[in-house]
Design a protein around this motif. Structure first.
Motif, short mmCIF file in Angstrom:
data_model
loop_
_atom_site.label_atom_id
_atom_site.label_comp_id
_atom_site.label_asym_id
_atom_site.label_seq_id
_atom_site.Cartn_x
_atom_site.Cartn_y
_atom_site.Cartn_z
N GLY A 266 40.49 36.90 53.00
CA GLY A 266 41.44 37.70 52.08
C GLY A 266 41.90 39.05 52.95
N ILE B 281 46.38 38.77 48.80
CA ILE B 281 45.42 39.54 47.65
C ILE B 281 45.82 38.90 46.41
CG2 ILE B 281 44.87 41.63 46.46
CD1 ILE B 281 45.49 43.42 48.70
N VAL B 282 44.79 38.31 45.79
CA VAL B 282 44.94 37.94 44.19
C VAL B 282 44.52 39.02 43.46
CG1 VAL B 282 44.33 36.16 42.48
CG2 VAL B 282 44.49 35.54 45.03
N PRO C 275 33.70 32.08 54.25
CA PRO C 275 32.75 32.83 53.99
C PRO C 275 32.60 34.03 52.99
CG PRO C 275 33.46 33.21 56.46
CD PRO C 275 34.38 32.56 55.67
N GLN D 228 38.76 44.41 57.90
CA GLN D 228 37.76 43.25 58.26
C GLN D 228 38.56 42.21 58.74
OE1 GLN D 228 34.51 41.69 55.52
NE2 GLN D 228 35.94 40.04 55.10
N HIS E 229 38.64 34.56 45.52
CA HIS E 229 37.87 33.59 46.35
C HIS E 229 38.40 32.21 46.28
CE1 HIS E 229 34.68 36.86 45.58
NE2 HIS E 229 34.57 36.78 46.69
N ASP F 9 40.48 42.74 52.13
CA ASP F 9 39.72 43.49 53.26
C ASP F 9 40.42 43.26 54.61
OD1 ASP F 9 36.92 43.67 51.73
OD2 ASP F 9 37.70 41.77 51.32
P1 AMP Z 1 33.47 38.91 49.53
O1 AMP Z 1 32.58 38.18 48.70
O2 AMP Z 1 33.93 40.35 48.71
O3 AMP Z 1 32.85 38.96 50.96
O4 AMP Z 1 34.89 38.17 49.85
C1 AMP Z 1 34.87 36.73 50.58
C2 AMP Z 1 36.30 36.80 50.96
O5 AMP Z 1 36.99 36.87 49.83
C3 AMP Z 1 36.85 37.96 51.90
O6 AMP Z 1 37.51 37.35 53.08
C4 AMP Z 1 37.62 38.69 51.12
O7 AMP Z 1 38.52 39.30 51.52
C5 AMP Z 1 38.22 37.61 49.97
N1 AMP Z 1 38.82 38.02 48.90
C6 AMP Z 1 38.02 38.90 47.87
N2 AMP Z 1 38.72 39.23 46.93
C7 AMP Z 1 39.88 39.04 46.95
C8 AMP Z 1 41.29 38.87 46.29
N3 AMP Z 1 41.06 39.66 45.22
N4 AMP Z 1 42.17 38.36 47.09
C9 AMP Z 1 42.19 37.41 47.99
N5 AMP Z 1 41.10 37.45 48.60
C10 AMP Z 1 39.94 37.96 48.48
#
Ligand code: AMP
Length: 287
Positions: free
Chosen positions: A150, A183-184, A28, A156, A37, A153
């Motif tokens: 990720g 985390i990236v 998602p 979450q 992502h 968050d």
């Molecule tokens: P979002 O589009 O911000 O809702 O993020 C979608 C998914 O990508 C979520 O599970 C986030 O935690 C993950 N995500 C966003 N940024 C990063 C990142 N820098 N590293 C790893 N996962 C990420």
């Protein structure tokens, strides 16, 4: 790769995959995709026969209308990225396709066993209700074997784990497994975020102070006699001393319960910082 915009088309694609005995991975997202992502999607592609990615800026999880309006959107670019890394389906519905008017404005609330009462939950009332509303709907529609989130968050992820554990008691999501991914970051250390698109080059440079301070705090925590409270204060003071940054909260909490802790064992520090009008989050594990 196919782009689906209706629940009906999505459910047909899911039914075809299930009929063929394929395993399904779900990622998602809210779009404006970046390498963070992409890391989740790559893993979902590797570990499942088919990979569904949702791209939906979920209005019910925004308690700030301006943040919702300014959230970056670029489905063409997102689709090109997802195609290049092997996603099978993109689900990109409109809010009207996802929700009835009543659902869009509903104030129902889930029980998160307190996980939503701290940090992001305290600062953004209703945010996690909106997240769980959309994620549980996606789980229901896609019936994935694995879903990828990720650690960026972190709260979450903890809440979704909790929701799935609770519902697995009643079998709602079958044997769904939640996969947390690291985390990236940019080479500079800045955690990748769709909201970084709203930062100027100078603001991005300023925002580096967030990850730099978090990494420095790993060393502060090792100083003889260092206490959690002292390190919390030092992180807040250091970031606030950088012009252009303002900490909303920094809390060092237990990784499982998200409750305040007085030891660095099994602890994670979660921060939210305003860089101008842009709200950025990051976190760091101490042990
Ligand atoms: P979002 O589009 O911000 O809702 O993020 C979608 C998914 O990508 C979520 O599970 C986030 O935690 C993950 N995500 C966003 N940024 C990063 C990142 N820098 N590293 C790893 N996962 C990420």
């Amino acid at each position: 790769m196919q782009i689906l915009t209706t629940k009906e088309a999505l459910q047909q694609a899911v039914a075809a995959s299930k009929q063929a005995g394929q395993t399904i991975g779900l990622v998602p997202t809210m779009g404006a995709l970046h390498a963070g992502h992409a890391s989740l999607v790559r893993r979902a592609v590797e570990e499942n026969d088919v990979c569904f990615v949702s791209v939906f800026v979920n209005p019910t999880q925004f308690n700030n209308k301006e943040d919702l309006a300014k959230y970056p959107r670029d489905i063409e670019r997102d689709a090109a990225l997802l195609r290049s890394i092997g996603a099978s389906y993109v689900f990109a519905p409109t809010p009207e396709e996802m929700y009835t008017e009543e659902e869009m404005n509903s104030t129902f609330s889930f029980d998160f066993n307190g996980l939503d009462q701290v940090m992001e939950g305290k600062m953004r009332p209703g945010h996690f209700n909106g997240v769980v509303q959309v994620v549980s709907r996606l789980f229901y529609l896609v019936q994935p074997d694995k879903a990828y989130f990720g650690e960026k968050d972190y709260q979450q992820l903890a809440i979704i784990h909790h929701m799935v554990e609770r519902s697995s008691l009643s079998g709602t999501f079958g044997s769904l497994q939640i996969v947390g991914c690291p985390i990236v970051r940019e080479e500079s250390g800045l955690a990748l975020s769709s909201r970084n698109e709203r930062l100027s080059a100078a603001e991005k440079e300023t925002a580096l102070g967030i990850s730099r301070t978090l990494f420095a705090s790993l060393e502060w925590a090792k100083e003889p006699g260092a206490s959690v409270k002292e390190v919390e204060h030092r992180v807040v003071d250091t970031i606030n001393a950088i012009e252009g940054l303002e900490v909303e909260y920094y809390e060092i909490v237990d990784q499982a319960t998200l409750l305040p802790t007085d030891t660095f064992e099994h602890a994670i520090g979660c921060v939210t910082v305003y860089c101008g009008p842009v709200r950025l989050i990051d976190n760091i594990r101490y042990a």
